[in-house]
Enzyme design. Structure first.
Site, PDB file in Angstrom:
ATOM      1  N   GLY A 128       0.868  -1.170   0.000  1.00  0.00           N
ATOM      2  CA  GLY A 128       0.000   0.000   0.000  1.00  0.00           C
ATOM      3  C   GLY A 128       0.898   1.211   0.000  1.00  0.00           C
ATOM      4  N   GLU A 129       0.709   2.048   0.969  1.00  0.00           N
ATOM      5  CA  GLU A 129       1.556   3.240   1.088  1.00  0.00           C
ATOM      6  C   GLU A 129       2.025   3.294   2.545  1.00  0.00           C
ATOM      7  OE1 GLU A 129       2.860   5.470  -0.931  1.00  0.00           O
ATOM      8  OE2 GLU A 129       3.647   6.476   0.834  1.00  0.00           O
ATOM      9  N   SER A 130       3.341   3.129   2.737  1.00  0.00           N
ATOM     10  CA  SER A 130       3.848   2.936   4.105  1.00  0.00           C
ATOM     11  C   SER A 130       3.571   4.136   5.011  1.00  0.00           C
ATOM     12  CB  SER A 130       5.335   2.617   4.075  1.00  0.00           C
ATOM     13  OG  SER A 130       6.055   3.579   3.331  1.00  0.00           O
TER      14      SER A 130
ATOM     15  N   CYS B 247       6.108  -5.366   0.302  1.00  0.00           N
ATOM     16  CA  CYS B 247       6.208  -4.032  -0.304  1.00  0.00           C
ATOM     17  C   CYS B 247       6.168  -2.929   0.755  1.00  0.00           C
ATOM     18  CB  CYS B 247       5.146  -3.875  -1.377  1.00  0.00           C
ATOM     19  SG  CYS B 247       5.582  -2.589  -2.549  1.00  0.00           S
TER      20      CYS B 247
ATOM     21  N   ARG C 122      13.053   3.352  -0.710  1.00  0.00           N
ATOM     22  CA  ARG C 122      11.657   3.396  -1.189  1.00  0.00           C
ATOM     23  C   ARG C 122      11.604   3.745  -2.670  1.00  0.00           C
ATOM     24  NH1 ARG C 122       8.064   7.300   2.089  1.00  0.00           N
ATOM     25  NH2 ARG C 122       6.444   6.263   0.866  1.00  0.00           N
TER      26      ARG C 122
ATOM     27  N   ILE D  13       5.346  -3.120  -7.699  1.00  0.00           N
ATOM     28  CA  ILE D  13       4.562  -1.891  -7.896  1.00  0.00           C
ATOM     29  C   ILE D  13       5.161  -0.782  -7.038  1.00  0.00           C
ATOM     30  CG2 ILE D  13       2.269  -0.840  -7.756  1.00  0.00           C
ATOM     31  CD1 ILE D  13       1.129  -3.738  -7.832  1.00  0.00           C
ATOM     32  N   ARG D  14       5.801   0.157  -7.692  1.00  0.00           N
ATOM     33  CA  ARG D  14       6.500   1.226  -6.951  1.00  0.00           C
ATOM     34  C   ARG D  14       7.243   0.645  -5.746  1.00  0.00           C
ATOM     35  NH1 ARG D  14       5.521   6.305  -7.190  1.00  0.00           N
ATOM     36  NH2 ARG D  14       4.963   6.624  -5.035  1.00  0.00           N
TER      37      ARG D  14
ATOM     38  N   HIS E 177       4.724  -8.408  -4.770  1.00  0.00           N
ATOM     39  CA  HIS E 177       3.359  -8.716  -4.307  1.00  0.00           C
ATOM     40  C   HIS E 177       2.948 -10.153  -4.637  1.00  0.00           C
ATOM     41  CE1 HIS E 177       1.960  -4.591  -3.240  1.00  0.00           C
ATOM     42  NE2 HIS E 177       2.926  -4.254  -4.073  1.00  0.00           N
TER      43      HIS E 177
ATOM     44  N   GLU F 180       0.720 -11.812  -3.332  1.00  0.00           N
ATOM     45  CA  GLU F 180      -0.741 -11.940  -3.192  1.00  0.00           C
ATOM     46  C   GLU F 180      -1.467 -11.564  -4.482  1.00  0.00           C
ATOM     47  OE1 GLU F 180       1.021  -9.483  -2.198  1.00  0.00           O
ATOM     48  OE2 GLU F 180      -0.082  -7.597  -2.366  1.00  0.00           O
TER      49      GLU F 180
HETATM   50  N1  GLN Z   1       5.821   2.983  -2.644  1.00  0.00           N
HETATM   51  C1  GLN Z   1       5.093   2.488  -1.517  1.00  0.00           C
HETATM   52  C2  GLN Z   1       5.670   3.004  -0.202  1.00  0.00           C
HETATM   53  O1  GLN Z   1       6.703   3.618  -0.214  1.00  0.00           O
HETATM   54  C3  GLN Z   1       5.098   0.973  -1.506  1.00  0.00           C
HETATM   55  C4  GLN Z   1       4.409   0.493  -2.736  1.00  0.00           C
HETATM   56  C5  GLN Z   1       3.599  -0.763  -2.537  1.00  0.00           C
HETATM   57  O2  GLN Z   1       3.365  -1.236  -1.435  1.00  0.00           O
HETATM   58  N2  GLN Z   1       3.120  -1.287  -3.630  1.00  0.00           N
HETATM   59  O3  GLN Z   1       5.085   2.828   0.807  1.00  0.00           O
END
Ligand code: GLN
Length: 193
Positions: free
Chosen positions: A48-50, A79, A106, A134-135, A170, A172
């Site tokens: 997600g987004e940390s 991630c 990151r 993903i990113r 990922h 999952e």
């Molecule tokens: N870029 C996100 C972060 O820095 C991590 C990306 C992800 O979980 N797919 O939190």
């Protein structure tokens, strides 16, 4: 009896982890409040987004509760979950949960290749595994107690330290449950200790 594994349910790829864990033989529970941790044998921190996840963890008093939980229960972070588990985040003052002796970067693969898939060899899990990035972050370096499980172009993308497991991609988001099966086994083994 099946082990019971929680999935932190504040943000991110939650139902996908639930499905993969259940396919791997575990019972699951989505964790949104501190009391949801009770009786769990292990926990998954999803992607997600940390920074968002950290903010929500603080808001719901889950930060300290998860730190306590992690003292003796297995945790698997993917991630953004990897970033939450790291003791060091490049260019950032403090870490989050600081569970694993890893230094992470990151959004490490740059803009052009922000999202991609790669065929990975993962120690003890698979000779070929489709890694969905993903990113994604990657691990810059690890402490002496950390086992590197996978690299993509020399970059560390999966690791294990005692009862902690993590990956930058990922699992999952694929139908391949071998990574989750590995974590379920770690949880079962921790229970029999
Ligand atoms: N870029 C996100 C972060 O820095 C991590 C990306 C992800 O979980 N797919 O939190």
């Amino acid at each position: 009896m099946a082990v019971k594994i929680g999935v932190l349910g504040l943000q991110g790829a939650i139902p996908e982890h639930v499905k993969a864990l259940e396919k791997s033989g575990a019972e699951t529970r989505i964790v949104k409040r501190v009391d949801h941790l009770e009786g769990l044998d292990g926990l998954v921190l999803p992607g997600g987004e940390s920074t968002t996840m950290r903010r929500l963890m603080d808001q719901y008093q889950l930060f300290d509760a998860i730190k306590r939980f992690a003292e003796n229960k297995p945790v698997f972070g993917t991630c953004a979950g990897l970033i939450l588990m790291a003791k060091q985040i490049e260019g950032q003052k403090g870490p989050h949960l600081a569970l694993m002796d890893i230094n992470v970067r990151r959004n490490a693969f740059g803009r052009q290749v922000a999202s991609f898939e790669a065929d990975l060899k993962i120690e003890g899990i698979a000779d070929h595994f489709n890694g969905v990035f993903i990113r994604a972050p990657y691990i810059l370096d690890v402490g002496p107690d950390v086992d590197v499980l996978s690299r993509y172009e020399d970059k560390i993308v999966a690791a294990k330290q005692g009862h902690f497991l993590t990956c930058a991609f990922h699992p999952e988001l694929t139908d391949d449950t071998r990574f989750h099966q590995y974590f379920v086994k770690m949880v079962e083994e921790a229970q029999n200790k």
